[in-house]
Write a protein that holds these residues in place. Structure first.
Motif, PDB file in Angstrom:
ATOM      1  N   CYS A 198      -0.665   4.826   1.500  1.00 31.54           N
ATOM      2  CA  CYS A 198      -1.985   5.182   0.611  1.00 31.54           C
ATOM      3  C   CYS A 198      -2.824   5.980   1.641  1.00 31.54           C
ATOM      4  CB  CYS A 198      -2.752   3.791   0.341  1.00 31.54           C
ATOM      5  SG  CYS A 198      -4.391   4.368  -0.388  1.00 31.54           S
TER       6      CYS A 198
ATOM      7  N   CYS B 199       0.832  -1.401  -0.005  1.00 32.24           N
ATOM      8  CA  CYS B 199       0.051   0.113   0.231  1.00 32.24           C
ATOM      9  C   CYS B 199       0.817   1.025  -0.071  1.00 32.24           C
ATOM     10  CB  CYS B 199      -1.083  -0.232   1.193  1.00 32.24           C
ATOM     11  SG  CYS B 199      -1.974  -1.153   1.066  1.00 32.24           S
TER      12      CYS B 199
ATOM     13  N   CYS C  45      -5.545  -3.110  -6.487  1.00 38.17           N
ATOM     14  CA  CYS C  45      -5.377  -3.463  -5.121  1.00 38.17           C
ATOM     15  C   CYS C  45      -5.910  -4.914  -4.847  1.00 38.17           C
ATOM     16  CB  CYS C  45      -6.132  -2.622  -4.064  1.00 38.17           C
ATOM     17  SG  CYS C  45      -5.543  -0.863  -4.002  1.00 38.17           S
TER      18      CYS C  45
ATOM     19  N   CYS D 287      -6.854  -1.427   5.088  1.00 39.22           N
ATOM     20  CA  CYS D 287      -7.698  -0.590   3.940  1.00 39.22           C
ATOM     21  C   CYS D 287      -9.008  -0.139   4.717  1.00 39.22           C
ATOM     22  CB  CYS D 287      -7.880  -1.594   2.658  1.00 39.22           C
ATOM     23  SG  CYS D 287      -8.627  -0.540   1.314  1.00 39.22           S
TER      24      CYS D 287
ATOM     25  N   LEU E 233      -4.204   6.874  -7.526  1.00 44.29           N
ATOM     26  CA  LEU E 233      -4.890   6.927  -6.509  1.00 44.29           C
ATOM     27  C   LEU E 233      -5.173   8.001  -5.583  1.00 44.29           C
ATOM     28  CD1 LEU E 233      -7.113   5.514  -4.769  1.00 44.29           C
ATOM     29  CD2 LEU E 233      -5.444   3.916  -3.700  1.00 44.29           C
TER      30      LEU E 233
HETATM   31  S1  SF4 Z   1      -6.808   1.520  -1.537  1.00 42.51           S
HETATM   32 FE1  SF4 Z   1      -5.306  -0.040  -1.987  1.00 42.51          FE
HETATM   33  S2  SF4 Z   1      -3.567   0.705  -1.704  1.00 42.51           S
HETATM   34 FE2  SF4 Z   1      -5.140   2.000  -0.469  1.00 42.51          FE
HETATM   35  S3  SF4 Z   1      -5.055   0.982   1.509  1.00 42.51           S
HETATM   36 FE3  SF4 Z   1      -6.831   0.036   0.326  1.00 42.51          FE
HETATM   37  S4  SF4 Z   1      -5.659  -1.717  -0.610  1.00 42.51           S
HETATM   38 FE4  SF4 Z   1      -4.122  -0.235   0.190  1.00 42.51          FE
END
Ligand code: SF4
Length: 256
Positions: A146, A68, A164, A154, A214
């Protein structure tokens, strides 16, 4: 009113059969995103099952969020769907998320990365891998969590992007601490759902498939919200999704 479709897809890991309910009449692109993600997850489950039968262990588990810190690309339909998801959250949750996104934006701006990401999101041509790789590396080197990550979990699990969902590894979890230096072994992905949604959107809007990083997905979706209000017949959207899936699957079989 919904119409039920029986879907059967031959994937390299086995046959996927499932029923899909699609609203009759005209729907926005976001209405087809959940079922498309679900088909991707069901295909991924076949890969997981095949790997387990071969004696492999999937290292990914709840609480491990090493991946992440990578740059996650979204298709335009996913960015619109994420905005819809966030906007239906309670106001205090939205505020928390938006604050974290804003902090991430500040950091990326200080590191001179935000504008580069914005150029990718707004590009009027497909971006080749040679151009994307250096941006991915610079971003990953910063190890920025993230903005949707909370306590290494998440916080938007049911709405997380396809990219993801698609990264599962059978190599030891420790190797994921440095995905550039270490050779990790990902499970094969026969259908890239983000790419499929991007291709469908590109065809519908006569635009190149977009890669929206993202951290800026909400901002991008807000800027383009007029486009997200367009509607198409539900069955025609499903046809386009399935056409692209078949194309991906036939390529996956050719690579085997
Ligand atoms: S959106 Fe994707 S990158 Fe962000 S926390 Fe959730 S799983 Fe991780």
């Amino acid at each position: 009113m919904v119409e039920r479709f029986e879907v059967a897809l031959n994937t390299p890991a086995g046959r996927l059969t499932t029923a899909i309910d699609v609203p009759t009449g005209f729907i926005p692109i976001t209405a087809i995103v959940p079922v498309t993600l679900r088909l991707g997850e069901e295909a991924a489950q076949l890969e997981v099952q095949q790997a387990r039968e071969a004696g492999l262990t999937i290292s990914c588990k709840m609480g491990c969020a090493a991946c992440c810190r990578m740059l996650v690309p979204l298709s335009a339909p996913e960015a619109f769907a994420l905005r819809e998801y966030v906007e239906q959250l309670p106001a205090d949750r939205q505020t928390q998320l938006r604050q974290r996104i804003s902090t991430t934006k500040d950091r990326l701006t200080r590191e001179a990365v935000w504008d580069r990401l914005n150029d990718v999101a707004e590009a009027s041509r497909p971006i080749p891998d040679e151009e994307l790789d250096p941006i991915n590396r610079v971003y990953y080197a910063l190890r920025i969590p993230c903005p949707y990550l909370e306590d290494e979990m998440c916080s938007i699990y049911e709405a997380r992007p396809a990219a993801c969902r698609e990264l599962l590894v059978t190599s030891p979890a420790e190797l994921c601490q440095d995905l550039v230096q270490n050779p990790v072994t990902p499970l094969p992905v026969s259908m890239r759902i983000g790419s499929i949604l991007g291709l469908v959107w590109g065809t519908l809007t006569d635009s190149p498939p977009r890669l929206i990083p993202l951290p800026m997905a909400l901002e991008w979706a807000e800027r383009h919200k007029e486009e997200s209000r367009r509607t198409w017949p539900g069955s025609s959207l499903l046809d386009q999704v399935l056409d692209n899936m078949w194309r991906f699957l036939s390529q996956a079989f050719q690579k085997k």
